[in-house]
Scaffold this active site. Structure first.
Site, PDB file in Angstrom:
ATOM      1  N   SER A 247      -4.142 -13.826 -17.770  1.00 15.68           N
ATOM      2  CA  SER A 247      -4.466 -14.692 -18.903  1.00 15.68           C
ATOM      3  C   SER A 247      -3.186 -15.369 -19.369  1.00 15.68           C
ATOM      4  CB  SER A 247      -5.081 -13.873 -20.043  1.00 15.68           C
ATOM      5  OG  SER A 247      -4.128 -12.950 -20.555  1.00 15.68           O
ATOM      6  N   LYS A 248      -3.327 -16.194 -20.408  1.00 15.40           N
ATOM      7  CA  LYS A 248      -2.147 -16.928 -20.889  1.00 15.40           C
ATOM      8  C   LYS A 248      -1.027 -16.009 -21.362  1.00 15.40           C
ATOM      9  CE  LYS A 248      -4.309 -21.298 -22.171  1.00 15.40           C
ATOM     10  NZ  LYS A 248      -4.559 -22.266 -23.265  1.00 15.40           N
ATOM     11  N   ARG A 249      -1.397 -14.834 -21.870  1.00 10.02           N
ATOM     12  CA  ARG A 249      -0.341 -13.933 -22.345  1.00 10.02           C
ATOM     13  C   ARG A 249       0.505 -13.379 -21.202  1.00 10.02           C
ATOM     14  NH1 ARG A 249      -1.784  -8.425 -22.089  1.00 10.02           N
ATOM     15  NH2 ARG A 249      -3.919  -8.054 -21.416  1.00 10.02           N
ATOM     16  N   HIS A 250      -0.003 -13.460 -19.968  1.00  4.70           N
ATOM     17  CA  HIS A 250       0.765 -13.032 -18.803  1.00  4.70           C
ATOM     18  C   HIS A 250       1.589 -14.180 -18.226  1.00  4.70           C
ATOM     19  CE1 HIS A 250      -2.788 -10.185 -18.579  1.00  4.70           C
ATOM     20  NE2 HIS A 250      -1.789  -9.347 -18.560  1.00  4.70           N
ATOM     21  N   GLY A 251       1.414 -15.365 -18.742  1.00  2.00           N
ATOM     22  CA  GLY A 251       2.052 -16.532 -18.149  1.00  2.00           C
ATOM     23  C   GLY A 251       1.115 -17.311 -17.260  1.00  2.00           C
TER      24      GLY A 251
END
Length: 478
Positions: A247-251
């Site tokens: 997801s976006k929190r992982h990049g």
């Protein structure tokens, strides 16, 4: 392989080209190139409410930046809607599909009933075997507009012999009669994909394993039509370092964002190919080596884990291996996408370009991305008097007294080179009993405004006599 290999990348234009989509495109491209075949691009824009021209442009731009050229014209799925509907009516005419008049309320009740009984939500087939003429059916339906459903097999199994997942079996009792044509006459994704892949002569479907259930449903459509089923390979999804879906929190950004973060296309290709595919412990592959080596048999079934730090390290390796002139051009070409790039772009002339290339050996040794490279190069075009970072201010507070004597030694040089500057500074340090670092660090701070930089004597040579001496004098007057 006797027939021409044809793969396809078929994104939905509802957002940017996700990093996972970039890897899927890469795998399709590599497989096609390995076997002397073609990779086609199909934009699956049947979701008219969510598909946008901006997303289509972003997908095409991302593929071009990654260096994944496709063969032939881009195909737009929505433009083929009449062909999809034609096939649905062909199945209807052969008794392999049927009109279903179930209302929205009835479908909701079916789902809720299944949920109460602990069953998967499935259409119950109530219109499947309704007898009578079309007129009689229409009368029962009370004017409702029907959908067209596939008359799927109810007994036995649908088997996918997947090149990555192996043999995957789906009991047909768990696969209901899927909708082929909606009540407004528009085709569903399931039908459109099958018709397009057939008409495009696709031989291999390489896509994410979240499509595995779709594969079973689509195979049933192929078999109803008597068409050859393409070979399928469902590759594992990409997860974050914590094992959760990326997801976006992982990049998990769009491919365009990785360009803005300063990654090189070749490095990103190399990193993506290693997410799920391997050839022993080998990490680095040129594109030609990837094409030669890529094989679906070496794609694992487990989810790959995205590691931004590892990508940065790989990118740093590629930057250091790139010839200075080529890397300079890459940086210049990427300036429109880099934060702060407009400053260098606005000042860039032949002289600054030459300075940038001359400084590149020292700059690229300290940078892992083009963003860091740009930041490191800022001293070349910074306006005087330089802004000093905290470390530079600290260095100058302790070593500014060396500057007047160093200016005199440097002014006396007949030939302004890194070697001559180093000799003059070393002689001064020896004569005064100072350590070289105690002398070189105030020079670095004065010339770059930073506590770190490329080799300070290279910095002196690249900046040139006049600019170097002017910056040093600024600090004696501070």
């Amino acid at each position: 392989m006797s027939e021409t290999v044809v793969t396809r990348f078929a994104p939905s234009p509802t957002g940017f080209l996700h990093i996972g989509g970039g890897r899927t495109a890469l795998f399709n491209w590599l497989f096609a190139r390995r076997h002397g075949g073609k990779m086609l691009l199909r934009i699956e824009d049947t979701d008219r409410e969510r598909s946008t021209d901006a997303a289509i442009a972003a997908i095409i731009d991302g593929l071009e930046w990654l260096g994944l050229e496709w063969d032939g014209d881009t195909i737009y799925q929505f433009a083929r809607a009449s062909r999809h509907a034609e096939i649905a009516h062909e199945l209807l005419g052969k008794g392999l599909a049927y009109k279903c008049y179930a209302s929205a309320e009835e479908l909701t009740e079916m789902r809720e009933s299944a949920r109460r009984e602990g069953r998967p939500p499935r259409y119950d087939g109530r219109w499947r075997d309704l007898g009578g003429t079309q007129h009689e059916q229409d009368a029962i339906a009370e004017g409702r507009k029907p959908v067209i459903r596939l008359k799927a097999p109810r007994e036995g199994e649908t088997i996918i012999d997947d090149k990555v997942q192996g043999r995957v079996t789906f009991p047909n009792k768990d696969l209901d009669d899927l909708v082929l044509l909606r009540s407004d006459g528009t085709p569903t994704y399931m039908l459109a994909v099958v018709v397009d892949d057939h008409d495009m002569a696709v031989t291999h479907i390489i896509r994410g394993d979240d499509h595995l259930t779709n594969a079973a449903r689509q195979k049933q459509i192929y078999e109803a039509l008597g068409w050859k089923v393409p070979i399928m390979a469902h590759i594992p999804l990409i997860h974050g370092q914590d094992g959760a879906k990326l997801s976006k929190r992982h990049g998990a950004l769009g491919v365009d964002a990785y360009r803005a973060l300063g990654f090189l296309p070749a490095a990103l290709r190399n990193y993506l190919v290693r997410l799920g595919w391997s050839q022993g412990d080998r990490e680095f592959f040129t594109t030609a080596e990837m094409v030669e080596a890529f094989d679906l048999a070496q794609v694992g079934r487990s989810a790959a884990r995205f590691d931004l730090v590892k990508l940065e390290n790989m990118n740093g390796h590629y930057m250091r291996a790139t010839p200075d002139a080529e890397l300079t051009q890459m940086l210049i070409d990427t300036l429109p996408y880099l934060a702060g790039g407009e400053e260098l772009a606005g000042k860039l002339d032949d002289a600054l370009r030459a300075q940038l290339q001359a400084a590149m050996p020292g700059l690229k040794e300290r940078a892992k991305t083009l963003v860091e490279l740009l930041d490191g190069a800022r001293f070349l075009y910074a306006a005087r008097p330089l802004d000093m970072d905290a470390k530079a201010q600290e260095i100058l507070s302790k070593g500014r007294e060396h500057l007047p004597a160093l200016i005199a030694r440097l002014e006396a040089l007949d030939n302004w080179t890194a070697g001559n500057a180093e000799a003059a500074v070393r002689t001064y340090a020896e004569e005064t009993g100072a350590k070289l670092g105690q002398v070189a660090q105030p020079l670095r701070a004065s010339l770059t405004g930073r506590g770190t930089s490329p080799g300070i004597f290279d910095v002196l040579e690249v900046l040139g006599r006049d600019e170097s001496l002017a910056r040093l004098r600024d600090q004696t007057q501070a």
